[in-house]
Design a protein around this motif. Structure first.
Motif: not given
Length: 304
Positions: A249-269, A279-281
């Motif tokens: 469930p933790w892995l699934e949560y973060w994989q969903h977060k990675l797909a969100e544009d809002s997450f990418k824009s809210s954290v450092s590159r 989490l994807t490799s």
């Protein structure tokens, strides 16, 4: 409450997770990870740095982490009047949660990392809790407390880094009052057949993985873990797996977060690229996860 929300927001806005292993020259002890503020901001959900316990319908990382903290509190038997020692407390989020939900008499936190201690101390000051919650630097394998001082000792997702964990077991036994309990949320190798002779399928991994920084001596399955607690003098030992509500469930949560544009824009590159790569490799946490277990271990110090 407003002060609490402000402190937690500050932590969310500036915290960055670095996982590595180094040796502190002053104590020759291992520091496995550190959260600290700098110019490379990363937004997180709350001040927890744990995997969480994902009940059906849970969609928030902070909610899952409070549920995990509650699992540990239940295992320890924590309640009003208890004097609690929390070892390797991270940013201390679980301690503030326990104070509100369990009302122990006092919570003492100890952690090797100065920035963790400073963040928890700042929050305790802001919330006016310094008489009940105290945080200081110290080693899990050399606890700076007299014998038989605490009713409960806890360690949430940090004992895997103690070098070795068996020395922490002995120290926890020493500082517990007779009849007191030790409760640990821990990551260990998955033992598929449940036998003591089972060989873990994976060695501790490089930094940046869930098992990164784990000493080889701590790489033991559940049956051996229980034997080590008994060897330290504990009774009523239980080491139960909760991985089905934690790992995937933790892995699934973060994989969903990675797909969100809002997450990418809210954290450092840098933070985003590190999370995505891990989490994807199959060479990162995603590949490591099937070989890991998450357990809640509990044990009691005999009264005589």
């Amino acid at each position: 409450m407003a002060a609490r929300q402000s402190i937690v927001k500050d932590v969310r806005d500036v915290v960055r997770w670095h996982v590595w292993t180094r040796v502190r020259p002053s104590t020759r002890t291992r520091v496995a990870y550190e959260l600290f503020a700098d110019d490379h901001d990363a937004t997180t959900e709350g001040a927890y740095i744990n995997l969480g316990y994902w009940e059906p319908g849970c969609s928030s990382l902070e909610e899952a982490n409070e549920a995990l903290a509650d699992q540990l509190a239940q295992a320890s038997g924590m309640g009003p009047g208890d004097h609690l020692l929390d070892v390797g407390f991270g940013l201390g989020a679980q301690d503030f949660f326990w104070w509100e939900s369990r009302r122990p008499a006092s919570i003492t936190g100890i952690d090797l990392t100065p920035s963790h201690v400073a963040a928890a101390q700042e929050r305790a000051v802001a919330e006016g809790l310094t008489e009940s919650l105290s945080f200081s630097e110290g080693s899990a394998t050399d606890l700076p407390f007299e014998a038989e001082r605490f009713d409960r000792v806890t360690s949430l997702e940090s004992a895997l880094h103690y070098d070795p964990r068996t020395t922490f077991f002995a120290e926890a036994f020493r500082v517990l009052k007779p009849g007191g309990t030790l409760a640990i949320g821990d990551i260990i190798p998955l033992d598929l057949d449940g036998e003591r002779s089972s060989t873990p399928r994976l060695a501790p991994q490089r930094k940046g993985s869930l098992s990164g920084g784990m000493p080889a001596a701590n790489w033991v399955p559940r049956a051996v873990y229980a034997e080590q607690l008994e060897a330290a003098g504990f009774v009523d030992v239980e080491v139960r797996s909760i991985r089905d509500r934690v790992m995937e469930p933790w892995l699934e949560y973060w994989q969903h977060k990675l797909a969100e544009d809002s997450f990418k824009s809210s954290v450092s590159r840098l933070f985003y690229s590190q999370v995505k790569r891990s989490l994807t490799s199959d060479a990162g946490m995603k590949g490591e996860l099937p070989a890991l277990d998450f357990v809640i271990a509990s044990a009691r110090k005999p009264t005589a």
